[in-house]
Scaffold this motif. Structure first.
Motif, short mmCIF file in Angstrom:
data_model
loop_
_atom_site.label_atom_id
_atom_site.label_comp_id
_atom_site.label_asym_id
_atom_site.label_seq_id
_atom_site.Cartn_x
_atom_site.Cartn_y
_atom_site.Cartn_z
N CYS A 136 -2.63 14.76 -4.87
CA CYS A 136 -3.13 15.11 -3.55
C CYS A 136 -4.57 14.61 -3.41
O CYS A 136 -5.41 14.90 -4.26
CB CYS A 136 -3.06 16.62 -3.35
N MET A 137 -4.85 13.86 -2.36
CA MET A 137 -6.19 13.30 -2.16
C MET A 137 -6.87 13.99 -0.98
O MET A 137 -6.23 14.34 0.01
CB MET A 137 -6.09 11.80 -1.88
N ASN A 138 -8.19 14.15 -1.06
CA ASN A 138 -8.95 14.85 -0.02
C ASN A 138 -8.87 14.18 1.35
O ASN A 138 -8.85 14.85 2.36
CB ASN A 138 -10.42 14.95 -0.44
N MET A 139 -8.87 12.86 1.39
CA MET A 139 -8.88 12.13 2.67
C MET A 139 -7.48 11.94 3.25
O MET A 139 -7.32 11.31 4.28
CB MET A 139 -9.55 10.77 2.49
N GLY A 140 -6.46 12.44 2.61
CA GLY A 140 -5.10 12.29 3.11
C GLY A 140 -4.43 11.05 2.54
O GLY A 140 -4.87 10.49 1.54
N SER A 141 -3.37 10.61 3.19
CA SER A 141 -2.60 9.49 2.67
C SER A 141 -3.28 8.15 2.95
O SER A 141 -4.11 8.02 3.86
CB SER A 141 -1.21 9.48 3.30
N LEU A 142 -2.91 7.15 2.17
CA LEU A 142 -3.42 5.80 2.38
C LEU A 142 -2.97 5.28 3.74
O LEU A 142 -3.74 4.63 4.45
CB LEU A 142 -2.94 4.87 1.27
N PHE A 143 -1.75 5.60 4.14
CA PHE A 143 -1.24 5.17 5.45
C PHE A 143 -2.14 5.65 6.58
O PHE A 143 -2.54 4.89 7.45
CB PHE A 143 0.19 5.69 5.65
N LYS A 144 -2.50 6.94 6.54
CA LYS A 144 -3.36 7.49 7.59
C LYS A 144 -4.74 6.85 7.59
O LYS A 144 -5.31 6.56 8.62
CB LYS A 144 -3.49 9.00 7.44
N THR A 145 -5.29 6.63 6.38
CA THR A 145 -6.61 6.01 6.28
C THR A 145 -6.59 4.60 6.84
O THR A 145 -7.51 4.20 7.56
CB THR A 145 -7.07 5.97 4.81
N LEU A 146 -5.55 3.83 6.54
CA LEU A 146 -5.48 2.45 7.01
C LEU A 146 -5.23 2.35 8.50
O LEU A 146 -5.60 1.37 9.13
CB LEU A 146 -4.39 1.69 6.25
N HIS A 147 -4.59 3.35 9.10
CA HIS A 147 -4.23 3.28 10.52
C HIS A 147 -5.14 4.06 11.44
O HIS A 147 -4.87 4.15 12.64
CB HIS A 147 -2.77 3.72 10.69
N ARG A 148 -6.22 4.61 10.93
CA ARG A 148 -7.20 5.29 11.80
C ARG A 148 -7.98 4.23 12.57
O ARG A 148 -8.54 3.32 11.99
CB ARG A 148 -8.18 6.11 10.98
N SER A 149 -8.05 4.38 13.88
CA SER A 149 -8.75 3.39 14.68
C SER A 149 -10.27 3.58 14.63
O SER A 149 -11.02 2.66 14.90
CB SER A 149 -8.27 3.46 16.13
N ASN A 150 -10.73 4.79 14.27
CA ASN A 150 -12.17 5.05 14.26
C ASN A 150 -12.83 4.71 12.94
O ASN A 150 -14.02 4.94 12.75
CB ASN A 150 -12.45 6.51 14.61
N GLN A 151 -12.09 4.16 11.98
CA GLN A 151 -12.63 3.87 10.67
C GLN A 151 -12.24 2.45 10.25
O GLN A 151 -11.34 2.24 9.45
CB GLN A 151 -12.11 4.87 9.64
N PRO A 152 -12.97 1.44 10.77
CA PRO A 152 -12.63 0.07 10.41
C PRO A 152 -12.97 -0.21 8.94
O PRO A 152 -13.93 0.32 8.40
CB PRO A 152 -13.51 -0.78 11.33
N LEU A 153 -12.14 -1.01 8.30
CA LEU A 153 -12.34 -1.34 6.90
C LEU A 153 -12.76 -2.80 6.77
O LEU A 153 -12.06 -3.69 7.25
CB LEU A 153 -11.05 -1.11 6.11
N ASP A 154 -13.88 -3.03 6.11
CA ASP A 154 -14.31 -4.41 5.89
C ASP A 154 -13.49 -5.02 4.76
O ASP A 154 -12.70 -4.35 4.10
CB ASP A 154 -15.80 -4.48 5.59
N ILE A 155 -13.65 -6.32 4.54
CA ILE A 155 -12.83 -7.04 3.57
C ILE A 155 -13.05 -6.52 2.14
O ILE A 155 -12.10 -6.44 1.37
CB ILE A 155 -13.08 -8.56 3.67
#
Length: 51
Positions: free
Chosen positions: A16-35
């Motif tokens: 169990c991770m504090n920030m939730g699943s990887l899917f949710k992290t990757l699909h959040r529109s308010n949290q862009p991920l740089d390369i």
């Protein structure tokens, strides 16, 4: 952690991770991920799969 293989589905149980699943992290529109962040995630996933 563990895994289960049934006829209907394959299940992988992970920690169990504090920030939730990887899917949710990757699909959040308010949290862009740089390369760099994307590559780091990809490396971590591949290392985990290799383990």
């Amino acid at each position: 952690m563990g895994a289960s293989c049934m006829k209907e589905r394959i299940v992988i149980v992970t920690e169990c991770m504090n920030m939730g699943s990887l899917f949710k992290t990757l699909h959040r529109s308010n949290q862009p991920l740089d390369i760099r962040r994307r590559l780091r995630i990809a490396l971590d996933v591949s290392r985990g799969m290799n383990y």
